[in-house]
Enzyme design. Structure first.
Site, mmCIF file in Angstrom:
data_model
loop_
_atom_site.group_PDB
_atom_site.id
_atom_site.type_symbol
_atom_site.label_atom_id
_atom_site.label_comp_id
_atom_site.label_asym_id
_atom_site.label_seq_id
_atom_site.Cartn_x
_atom_site.Cartn_y
_atom_site.Cartn_z
ATOM 1 N N ARG A 45 -71.545 -5.873 -124.300
ATOM 2 C CA ARG A 45 -72.232 -7.318 -124.503
ATOM 3 C C ARG A 45 -73.151 -6.989 -125.681
ATOM 4 N NH1 ARG A 45 -73.888 -11.125 -125.397
ATOM 5 N NH2 ARG A 45 -74.809 -12.223 -123.935
ATOM 6 N N ASP A 81 -63.952 -17.412 -119.206
ATOM 7 C CA ASP A 81 -64.981 -18.469 -118.671
ATOM 8 C C ASP A 81 -64.422 -19.994 -118.416
ATOM 9 O OD1 ASP A 81 -68.270 -18.816 -118.271
ATOM 10 O OD2 ASP A 81 -67.423 -20.666 -118.862
HETATM 11 O O1 CP3 Z 1 -65.670 -13.235 -112.052
HETATM 12 C C1 CP3 Z 1 -65.472 -12.590 -113.295
HETATM 13 O O2 CP3 Z 1 -65.495 -11.347 -113.488
HETATM 14 C C2 CP3 Z 1 -64.567 -13.284 -114.346
HETATM 15 C C3 CP3 Z 1 -65.458 -13.940 -115.497
HETATM 16 C C4 CP3 Z 1 -65.903 -14.966 -115.313
HETATM 17 C C5 CP3 Z 1 -67.147 -15.453 -116.090
HETATM 18 N N1 CP3 Z 1 -67.371 -16.823 -115.551
HETATM 19 C C6 CP3 Z 1 -67.769 -14.727 -116.775
HETATM 20 C C7 CP3 Z 1 -69.078 -14.763 -117.428
HETATM 21 C C8 CP3 Z 1 -65.846 -16.085 -114.406
HETATM 22 C C9 CP3 Z 1 -64.619 -16.242 -113.341
HETATM 23 C C10 CP3 Z 1 -66.500 -17.347 -114.702
HETATM 24 C C11 CP3 Z 1 -66.570 -18.543 -114.125
HETATM 25 C C12 CP3 Z 1 -67.531 -19.367 -114.495
HETATM 26 N N2 CP3 Z 1 -68.402 -20.005 -115.406
HETATM 27 C C13 CP3 Z 1 -68.050 -20.599 -113.352
HETATM 28 C C14 CP3 Z 1 -67.484 -20.660 -112.028
HETATM 29 C C15 CP3 Z 1 -68.147 -19.652 -111.089
HETATM 30 C C16 CP3 Z 1 -69.315 -19.804 -110.551
HETATM 31 O O3 CP3 Z 1 -70.146 -18.897 -110.883
HETATM 32 O O4 CP3 Z 1 -69.372 -20.933 -109.786
HETATM 33 C C17 CP3 Z 1 -68.960 -21.123 -113.943
HETATM 34 C C18 CP3 Z 1 -69.843 -22.335 -113.391
HETATM 35 C C19 CP3 Z 1 -69.062 -20.885 -115.372
HETATM 36 C C20 CP3 Z 1 -70.047 -21.402 -116.311
HETATM 37 C C21 CP3 Z 1 -71.079 -20.451 -116.851
HETATM 38 N N3 CP3 Z 1 -70.521 -19.229 -117.692
HETATM 39 C C22 CP3 Z 1 -72.297 -20.403 -116.713
HETATM 40 C C23 CP3 Z 1 -73.146 -21.517 -116.014
HETATM 41 C C24 CP3 Z 1 -72.782 -19.469 -117.371
HETATM 42 C C25 CP3 Z 1 -74.195 -18.942 -117.630
HETATM 43 C C26 CP3 Z 1 -74.786 -18.164 -116.287
HETATM 44 C C27 CP3 Z 1 -75.497 -16.940 -116.519
HETATM 45 O O5 CP3 Z 1 -75.408 -16.186 -115.491
HETATM 46 O O6 CP3 Z 1 -76.110 -16.955 -117.554
HETATM 47 C C28 CP3 Z 1 -71.683 -18.552 -117.996
HETATM 48 C C29 CP3 Z 1 -71.697 -17.174 -118.716
HETATM 49 C C30 CP3 Z 1 -70.919 -16.332 -118.061
HETATM 50 N N4 CP3 Z 1 -69.726 -16.135 -117.776
HETATM 51 C C31 CP3 Z 1 -71.384 -14.853 -117.962
HETATM 52 C C32 CP3 Z 1 -70.226 -13.899 -117.410
HETATM 53 C C33 CP3 Z 1 -70.175 -12.648 -117.355
HETATM 54 C C34 CP3 Z 1 -72.437 -14.183 -118.384
HETATM 55 C C35 CP3 Z 1 -72.665 -14.364 -120.151
HETATM 56 C C36 CP3 Z 1 -73.460 -13.167 -120.604
HETATM 57 O O7 CP3 Z 1 -72.823 -12.248 -120.864
HETATM 58 O O8 CP3 Z 1 -74.641 -13.294 -121.033
#
Ligand code: CP3
Length: 349
Positions: A45, A81
């Site tokens: 990242r 995502d």
């Molecule tokens: O589980 C896994 O390893 C697979 C990858 C995965 C991601 N997001 C990677 C991600 C999965 C299955 C998701 C699903 C997801 N995305 C959900 C449902 C799961 C849950 O937690 O209820 C939701 C609500 C999202 C929307 C989303 N994506 C948000 C709210 C955020 C920001 C939150 C944060 O922690 O910053 C993301 C970003 C995100 N999706 C990251 C990852 C690894 C972090 C991004 C980064 O590298 O900065």
């Protein structure tokens, strides 16, 4: 639609548990197992943005496979995502630094629903299917790959709020005020999600998980009226023979309604006792969960004791997939994640 399974995949503990068949050890994987808590992920990242990572099949393969191998879990989950599907539907999506997801053109009025496009052409999401194919061929042959999508309610929350929210007041007010336009929006999200998930299964995902992460914001009457019919149609539209996991959080008052909507496996979070939740769901479904992700910030001995506690609640019944009740949090010590997995695998019912 669903490619036939190799014997190694068919007989994997994870797929057996999805079918409620007995397994020698309880299968375990963790939501967000490839994420910021892991140094290998942070290293990738550091070079690319989150969206660039999602859109590069090569890098998505690297982070998915690295996490699954490093942890020794019983399933890999596609790195992607839930919000990616919103782009081809006409939403302008950004992952802003430190802010989480932002949608610059949210739905706010009933007429805005008209600009939500149907997903007739899956081409714009081809990078996801390419990642699925590439991950499938990189994983060891017996390790199942989970594909996933956001459930329509949770996607609608983002589409209407324009980002994260504490109370979902814009989304819920829209639903209360304009049930007709709400249903049109939900139907479009449902149609798109069916096509998207079936294409993931066609590309090589063995199991599909629907993330209805925020549905616990609703009471049972609103769920029944405004969400359940769409979820029922969604599950009915998925490729037969591909197990589906129905996940939500804070769903203690919705479990039976979620089960009736569909899914072979129902997610339980830590706010419900796993044995009580499973008793309410009945013997016709498998369950996934349900350790509190914050337990991973406790000392290792406490993590191990809590893992044994969840396993004791499951009582060795066929059809338990060990997981957290929600995703791994950034800052979680990797050593405790490894201890969790070791403790699950050391356990014999
Ligand atoms: O589980 C896994 O390893 C697979 C990858 C995965 C991601 N997001 C990677 C991600 C999965 C299955 C998701 C699903 C997801 N995305 C959900 C449902 C799961 C849950 O937690 O209820 C939701 C609500 C999202 C929307 C989303 N994506 C948000 C709210 C955020 C920001 C939150 C944060 O922690 O910053 C993301 C970003 C995100 N999706 C990251 C990852 C690894 C972090 C991004 C980064 O590298 O900065």
């Amino acid at each position: 639609m669903s490619p036939s399974l190799s014997p190694a995949l068919r007989e994997s503990p994870f797929l057996k548990a999805c079918r409620r068949e007995p397994t020698e050890v309880t299968p375990v994987w963790l939501m967000r197992q490839a994420g910021r808590y892991m140094p290998e992920y942070r290293e990738v990242r550091a070079k690319v943005s989150f969206l660039e990572l999602c859109k590069s099949p090569e890098l998505a393969t690297e982070v998915t496979v690295t996490a699954a191998e490093r942890l020794g879990v019983d399933a890999a989950i596609l790195f992607a995502d839930i919000l990616l599907i919103l782009e081809p539907l006409g939403f302008d999506l950004e992952f802003a630094k430190g802010e989480g997801p932002v949608i610059h053109n949210p739905v706010r009025e009933p007429k805005d629903v008209d600009r939500v496009r149907p997903l007739d052409d899956l081409g714009p999401l081809d990078y996801v299917f390419r990642a699925v194919r590439s991950i499938r061929s990189a994983l060891r042959p017996g390790l199942p790959l989970i594909g996933f999508a956001g459930a329509p309610f949770t996607l609608a929350c983002y589409a209407i709020e324009g980002g994260g929210s504490r109370h979902y007041e814009k989304a819920k007010a829209f639903m209360f005020r304009d049930p007709g336009a709400w249903d049109v929006l939900m139907a479009r999200l449902t149609d798109a999600t069916i096509a998207y998930l079936n294409a993931q299964a066609g590309a090589g995902a063995q199991v599909l998980q629907l993330f209805d992460s925020w549905v616990g914001a609703l009471g049972p009457d609103d769920y029944r009226r405004s969400v359940q019919p769409h979820m029922a149609r969604l599950f009915a539209g998925l490729a037969p023979g591909v197990p589906a996991i129905h996940f939500g959080t804070d769903t203690g008052s919705l479990l039976e309604l979620q089960r009736d909507a569909g899914g072979d496996v129902i997610g339980l979070d830590w706010r419900v006792d796993l044995a009580d939740g499973w008793a309410r769901l009945g013997p016709g479904v498998a369950v996934q969960g349900n350790l509190d992700p914050v337990v991973l910030f406790a000392p290792e001995a406490e993590v191990r004791a809590r893992v044994r506690g969840v396993l004791a609640r499951a009582g060795g019944r066929p059809g338990h997939i060990f997981n957290l009740g929600h995703g791994i949090l950034p800052g979680t010590p990797v050593a405790n994640v490894l201890a969790l997995i070791d403790e699950v695998h050391a356990h014999r019912a």
